[in-house]
Design an enzyme around this catalytic site. Structure first.
Site, PDB file in Angstrom:
ATOM      1  N   ASN A   1       3.231  64.561  19.158  1.00  0.00           N
ATOM      2  CA  ASN A   1       4.485  65.107  18.525  1.00  0.00           C
ATOM      3  C   ASN A   1       4.052  65.166  16.958  1.00  0.00           C
ATOM      4  O   ASN A   1       3.575  64.537  16.314  1.00  0.00           O
ATOM      5  CB  ASN A   1       5.465  63.988  18.802  1.00  0.00           C
ATOM      6  CG  ASN A   1       6.704  64.535  18.106  1.00  0.00           C
ATOM      7  OD1 ASN A   1       6.913  65.602  17.390  1.00  0.00           O
ATOM      8  ND2 ASN A   1       7.909  63.543  18.204  1.00  0.00           N
TER       9      ASN A   1
ATOM     10  N   SER B   1       7.283  59.775  23.791  1.00  0.00           N
ATOM     11  CA  SER B   1       7.018  60.090  22.328  1.00  0.00           C
ATOM     12  C   SER B   1       7.013  61.774  22.455  1.00  0.00           C
ATOM     13  O   SER B   1       6.155  62.300  23.369  1.00  0.00           O
ATOM     14  CB  SER B   1       5.586  59.979  21.682  1.00  0.00           C
ATOM     15  OG  SER B   1       5.323  60.445  20.595  1.00  0.00           O
ATOM     16  N   GLY B   2       7.755  62.339  21.826  1.00  0.00           N
ATOM     17  CA  GLY B   2       7.808  63.846  21.741  1.00  0.00           C
ATOM     18  C   GLY B   2       8.651  64.345  22.606  1.00  0.00           C
ATOM     19  O   GLY B   2       8.947  65.458  23.046  1.00  0.00           O
TER      20      GLY B   2
ATOM     21  N   GLU C   1       4.174  55.144  24.371  1.00  0.00           N
ATOM     22  CA  GLU C   1       3.136  55.808  24.033  1.00  0.00           C
ATOM     23  C   GLU C   1       1.852  55.339  24.915  1.00  0.00           C
ATOM     24  O   GLU C   1       1.601  54.310  25.228  1.00  0.00           O
ATOM     25  CB  GLU C   1       2.631  55.581  22.662  1.00  0.00           C
ATOM     26  CG  GLU C   1       3.312  56.467  21.782  1.00  0.00           C
ATOM     27  CD  GLU C   1       2.623  56.328  20.121  1.00  0.00           C
ATOM     28  OE1 GLU C   1       2.657  57.283  19.552  1.00  0.00           O
ATOM     29  OE2 GLU C   1       2.162  55.070  20.109  1.00  0.00           O
TER      30      GLU C   1
ATOM     31  N   THR D   1      14.543  61.704  18.527  1.00  0.00           N
ATOM     32  CA  THR D   1      14.918  62.024  17.148  1.00  0.00           C
ATOM     33  C   THR D   1      15.661  63.205  16.982  1.00  0.00           C
ATOM     34  O   THR D   1      16.981  63.161  16.311  1.00  0.00           O
ATOM     35  CB  THR D   1      13.687  62.065  15.928  1.00  0.00           C
ATOM     36  OG1 THR D   1      12.926  60.939  16.295  1.00  0.00           O
ATOM     37  CG2 THR D   1      14.173  62.070  14.774  1.00  0.00           C
TER      38      THR D   1
ATOM     39  N   GLY E   1       8.933  56.398  20.752  1.00  0.00           N
ATOM     40  CA  GLY E   1       8.618  56.505  22.373  1.00  0.00           C
ATOM     41  C   GLY E   1       7.595  55.691  22.828  1.00  0.00           C
ATOM     42  O   GLY E   1       6.644  55.620  22.106  1.00  0.00           O
TER      43      GLY E   1
ATOM     44  N   SER F   1       6.249  62.833  14.815  1.00  0.00           N
ATOM     45  CA  SER F   1       6.489  61.506  15.557  1.00  0.00           C
ATOM     46  C   SER F   1       6.931  60.382  14.661  1.00  0.00           C
ATOM     47  O   SER F   1       6.528  59.983  13.548  1.00  0.00           O
ATOM     48  CB  SER F   1       5.329  61.172  16.391  1.00  0.00           C
ATOM     49  OG  SER F   1       5.489  60.012  17.057  1.00  0.00           O
ATOM     50  N   SER F   2       8.174  59.740  15.286  1.00  0.00           N
ATOM     51  CA  SER F   2       8.657  58.547  14.486  1.00  0.00           C
ATOM     52  C   SER F   2       7.504  57.180  14.624  1.00  0.00           C
ATOM     53  O   SER F   2       7.316  57.142  15.938  1.00  0.00           O
ATOM     54  CB  SER F   2      10.156  58.104  15.154  1.00  0.00           C
ATOM     55  OG  SER F   2      10.847  59.270  15.363  1.00  0.00           O
TER      56      SER F   2
END
Ligand code: ATP
Ligand code: MG
Length: 1042
Positions: free
Chosen positions: A153, A103-104, A385, A108, A383, A156-157
């Protein structure tokens, strides 16, 4: 710029030397410091999040990467996107771009770069542009509803997204399909401090104008809302108000109607407000704990938004209807249950709204099934995590990442190595970590954690999260990748970080401790039917469609699949999808935990490098081959590069490939011949082949084009020629026809004229108008006839008769005169012709005399009837006289007696004159003695009197011998005849006309003196032509005569 030229560190880590984790990290670090965030491992792009805007994106870079091959420029996501797009367009291979990382780490952003690249390079056109716009604009909408700030993030998605972009055969985008994976909906109702709810809530409050807020019954202050954690946290560098406008515009572009946008915002507002529904304890009469709404106002506002009776909502929130086959029992919910129901409702409404938005976007960008399409999938999933407190969501997210890692391992490490061995290519096996054991731990159909969870959810009896954990502990007590307090205890380990209600899985990316609390609930994802029925009954069109199961007609007692199963199934479909396509990897790395630019934590990056298996990736890549293809396909693609294989190869495909590569002179280390496939070691060789192919295709296309153009021109020419011939034939025909018509018309005209003329001529005589002419001609002819006949009878009988009958008509006057002349000439000619030569001579002389003297000399008329005798002295009979002639010895033309006038006194003395052909001889009267002989050449001229007398002067030339004595003045009775004969003799002899002057006064020369002779009229009546001369003065002589 080439990959190697001027690059910082090593651009493609396949070339890294020495190869170990340290050198790899150093290389990434060095490149990161120089803002080189992309590095290759073969065709895999490693992307390190720079956390800052770098000047390496945008149209000019896209244009650059469009022109070059993968390895020709610095590593870039654009190069990978270009490679994938070209392979899709030119090789007709569906592509997928798998973007993975924590993540981050920038997944994306990477996916957006890929999409913008593809949108920029593919063909332009109005329709294509609108499709591209819709595809690109789906990002801000989905990010607003599906992304949130987390501790790792800011954007973050919180859902997984897989987007299939569909292209036609030319490579123009036709549309796409977006698949979303499990939204982290728990965030709607709860998020940890420092994080935020989904962006849309903040955007709505910040960006909506006052009117909209009023309509949605919202306050601008975010701290009023319980679901926003009572804090309106702002994110640095994120302008929620501006983003709200961007989202609204994007929705417009995608094709959402204004009503739809309004409804979406209304539903969003409902969710937000649901958090503010406060529930309190309430005890029922039977003492059972119930619940009630503390603030009716909020419920009223929500029901207004939902277009629902507030009581219905209230009832649905605070009670529950248990339905069995036989009966329906309504029970009241206690406060905790009611709060749970409220939150479940909020989560469900939001997650369903999100799915509805995705579907609505899909509706707009979907492609008709009939169109043949090529597909490029872009996978951007949440992502990996590791949080402090990890729950069901993290478990699902990490499972998903585990699966992606498996794809990577399968395709880049395992399958590749297996393939070399299968194909008989010499190969030293490279060891790597295979995560299928972890995947199995989670997803195994009977013994996987998800299966256990489902089982626990469905099992009747007392089930709870802890029974689930106990089951896991029991099942995986010996599993190497599973840990919990129980399993640790069994192994006599003591780890205080592992809570009692937790289990731990050793994922590929690290150990993650999950708290089982809430697992069952989240997996069940239960929404009390009362709520779904209540919402279905609402008059809000969008809200109603979100709860189809609320329709009493659709009541089903069957349980819907659990969230875990749904997710597992959708991930299985996704994997199938990915395996079917040509994978392109972007592996994102997060350089630090603080989202700070320029900070490179070797430790953090090292962990990621390790679990991503980058070292193994490099090793396999180094030993392996960049490209492989079955012989037939390879031959098909490149056979145009050799004379032997183009256009047809009749042997085995492998032999053809060998022949082809032999001719292309590729080194033996560059290619390896497997059992069914050809392997090419370096991408450069492949690009070399591709370049050659492109060139050759260009030539072939030119050839085809040439032939086609030639053919087209030829056929066109032939057609033109045919047409031209046809046109000219018609034209000529037409011209000839016209000409013929003209000629015909003219001929007919001429013919008719001629015929007319002929007929007229023939018939003219019958014409009244011609009668006059005919008559006049006739009459004229009659008159001529009469005239000529009359003339014939009246012709003069004698030649000397000059009478001539007068013309009967005046008109014949000239003709009559002419006829008279002609007749006279004719008579004369006839007369002349019948004369003897002597007579003719005589008449000639007469004629000459007439010419000389007629109308000049008075004696002439008397001389005319008298014939010229010539001899007046009887010359022939007198021999004496003939003697005279002998001197001259020429025939005598005339012999006469003349009187010679004495010059001295004027007295006359007779003389005999003989004229011969060339002399004038004067002799005395007796003829005995020649007195003078004058040569005719000496006679200069003759003067003669015009009167009756016979006087004439014979002027001699001065040079003659006789001349010196002077001229002769003579008198002859036959002066006319004499002078005529003298004239003719001179003419015959000298060819000279003797000048004869008829005058009354002339001068004669006597020796030296000139004497003027003047003839005067004699006074005496004398019948004879007597001439008397008197000397008057010295040089005057007067001659008198009749
Ligand atoms: N190429 C880049 N250039 C500049 N900044 C970037 C780039 N990639 C990522 N970032 C920064 O990093 C942040 C996180 O990136 P991104 O949202 O793409 O991560 P992610 O991998 O999708 O994370 P998650 O899994 O949480 O969704 C971005 O908001 C951006 O600020
Ligand atoms: Mg993301």
């Amino acid at each position: 710029m080439s990959l190697l030229e001027g690059s910082v560190g090593v651009g493609d880590m396949v070339l890294l030397e020495p190869l170990n984790e340290e050198s790899l990290l150093k290389n990434l670090h060095k490149r990161f410091q120089h803002k080189e965030i992309y590095t290759y491992i073969g065709n895999v792009v490693i992307s390190v999040n720079p956390y800052q805007q770098l000047p390496i994106f945008g149209p000019e870079f896209i244009d650059k990467y469009k022109e070059y091959n993968f390895y020709e420029l610095k590593p870039h996501i654009y190069a990978l996107a270009n490679e994938a797009y070209q392979s899709l367009r030119d090789l007709d291979r569906d592509q997928c771009i798998i973007i993975s990382g924590e993540s981050g780490s920038g997944k994306t952003e990477a996916s957006k770069l890929v999409m913008s690249y593809v949108a920029a390079v593919c063909e332009k056109g109005e329709e294509v542009n609108s499709v591209k716009e819709q595809l690109l604009q789906s990002n801000p909408v989905l990010e607003a509803f599906g992304n949130a700030k987390t501790t790792r993030n800011n954007n973050s998605s919180r859902f997984g997204k897989y987007m299939d972009i569909e292209f036609d055969f030319k490579g123009s985008p036709l549309g796409g399909v977006i698949t979303n994976y499990l939204l982290e909906k728990s965030r709607v109702v709860k998020h940890i401090k420092g994080e935020r709810n989904f962006h849309i809530f903040y955007q709505l409050l910040a960006g909506a104008d006052a009117q909209l807020l009023r309509a949605l019954r919202l306050e601008r202050d975010g701290s009023c809302y319980f679901y926003l954690n009572h804090e309106a946290s702002r994110v640095d560098g994120m302008d929620d108000a501006a983003n709200f406008r961007v989202v609204k515009d994007a929705m417009n572009i995608i094709g959402f109607s204004t009503e739809e946008i309004q409804q979406i915002l209304e539903v969003t507002a409902m969710v937000l407000k649901l958090g503010n529904v406060e529930l309190g304890d309430e005890f029922q009469a039977n003492g059972v704990a119930g619940s009630s709404i503390c603030d009716e106002k909020v419920v009223k506002e929500i029901s207004d938004l939902m277009r629902l009776q507030p009581e219905v909502l209230e009832r649905a929130l605070c009670s529950r209807t248990m339905e069995t086959k036989k009966e329906k029992v309504v029970t009241t919910l206690n406060k905790i249950q009611a709060c749970y129901a409220r939150d479940a409702l909020a989560k469900n409404i939001y997650s369903r709204l999100f799915s509805w938005i995705v579907n609505r976007i899909n509706e707009n960008i979907k492609v008709s099934d009939s169109a043949k399409k090529k597909v490029m999938g872009v996978l951007d999933i949440y992502g990996f995590e590791i949080l402090e407190d990890n729950s069901f969501e993290q478990f699902v997210i990490n499972y998903c990442n585990e699966k992606l890692q498996q794809v990577f391992i399968e395709l880049t490490l395992r399958e590749e190595q297996e393939e070399y061995m299968k194909e008989g290519i010499p190969w030293d096996k490279i060891e790597y970590f295979d995560n299928s054991i972890i995947c199995n731990l989670i997803e195994h159909n009977q013994q996987g954690i998800l299966a256990m969870l489902d089982e626990e959810c469905l099992r009747p009896g007392m089930v709870s999260d802890s029974t689930f954990l106990a089951k896991l502990n029991q099942m995986f007590s010996k599993h190497n990748y599973y840990e919990s307090r129980v399993t640790q205890n069994a192994q006599h380990q003591h780890d205080p970080s592992l809570g009692l209600s937790c289990f731990r899985i050793q994922h590929y990316a690290g150990k993650v401790t999950y708290n089982v609390n809430g697992f069952l609930d989240k997996n069940n994802d239960l929404l009390f039917r009362d709520l779904s029925q209540a919402l279905w009954s609402s008059k809000h069109p969008l809200l109603q469609t979100l709860f189809p199961e609320g329709d009493p007609k659709q009541v089903s007692l069957k349980r819907p699949p659990t969230a875990g199963t749904q997710f597992k199934n959708s991930i299985a479909t996704l994997m199938k999808n990915l395996y079917a396509k040509n994978p392109n990897y972007i592996r994102c790395i997060k350089p630090n935990e603080h989202q700070r630019q320029g900070l490179f934590s070797s430790e953090l990056v090292g962990t990621q490098v390790r679990y991503l298996g980058l070292l193994e990736n490099i090793r396999v890549r180094r030993a392996g081959y960049a490209y492989r293809q079955v012989y037939s396909a390879f031959l098909d693609r490149y056979r145009m590069l050799s004379q032997s294989t183009w256009p047809h190869w009749h042997g085995q495909a492998r032999d053809g490939v060998e022949k082809l590569l032999e001719e292309l002179n590729l080194g033996p280390e560059e290619v390896a011949f497997g059992r069914t496939k050809i392997f090419i070691r370096s991408p450069k060789t492949l690009f070399y082949l591709e370049d050659k192919r492109r060139l050759r295709i260009h030539q072939l296309v030119t050839l085809v084009q040439k032939m086609y153009r030639g053919w087209r021109c030829r056929t066109n020419y032939q057609l033109m020629r045919k047409s031209q011939i046809l046109i000219s034939a018609w034209f000529r025909g037409n011209a000839q026809k016209k000409r013929y018509g003209k000629i015909k018309a003219s001929t007919l005209l001429i013919q008719s004229f001629v015929r007319g003329w002929k007929i007229r001529k023939e018939y003219r005589k019958y014409f009244r108008s011609g009668a006059a002419l005919l008559l006049s001609n006739f009459i004229y002819r009659r008159m001529v006839q009469k005239f000529l006949l009359g003339l014939r009878t009246n012709l003069p009988s004698k030649i000397t008769d000059h009478s001539w009958p007068p013309p009967p008509y005046k008109v014949f006057t000239r003709a009559n005169l002419e006829l008279k002349k002609i007749f006279h000439h004719c008579r004369c000619k006839k007369f002349w012709d019948q004369l003897s030569p002597q007579k003719k001579e005589v008449l000639k002389e007469k004629l000459c005399a007439s010419e000389l003297f007629k109308d000049k000399k008075d004696s002439y008329p008397q001389s005319v009837p008298v014939p010229f005798r010539g001899d007046y002295v009887m010359f022939r009979e007198k021999p004496k006289l003939q003697k005279l002639q002998r001197d001259a010895n020429e025939p005598v033309l005339m012999a006469d007696t003349v009187n010679k006038v004495n010059r001295a006194n004027g007295k006359m003395a007779p003389r005999i004159l003989l004229l011969t052909k060339s002399h004038v001889i004067l002799a005395d009267a007796q003829g005995s003695k020649v007195k003078t002989v004058i040569g005719l050449e000496n006679v200069a001229k003759v003067s003669v009197s015009s009167r009756q007398n016979g006087l004439f002067g014979l002027h001699l030339t001065e040079i003659s011998s006789v001349g010196s004595r002077g001229d002769f003045l003579l008198v002859s009775e036959h002066v006319i005849e004499l002078l005529t004969k003298l004239y003719q003799a001179t003419l015959d002899k000298m060819k000279r006309q003797l000048p004869i002057t008829v005058t009354e006064e002339f001068t004669v020369k006597f020796k030296e003196d000139d004497v003027t002779v003047k003839v005067i009229q004699s006074q005496k009546e004398d019948v004879t032509n007597k001439v008397t001369c008197k000397k008057k003065g010295h040089n005057h002589l007067e001659v008198s005569s009749q």
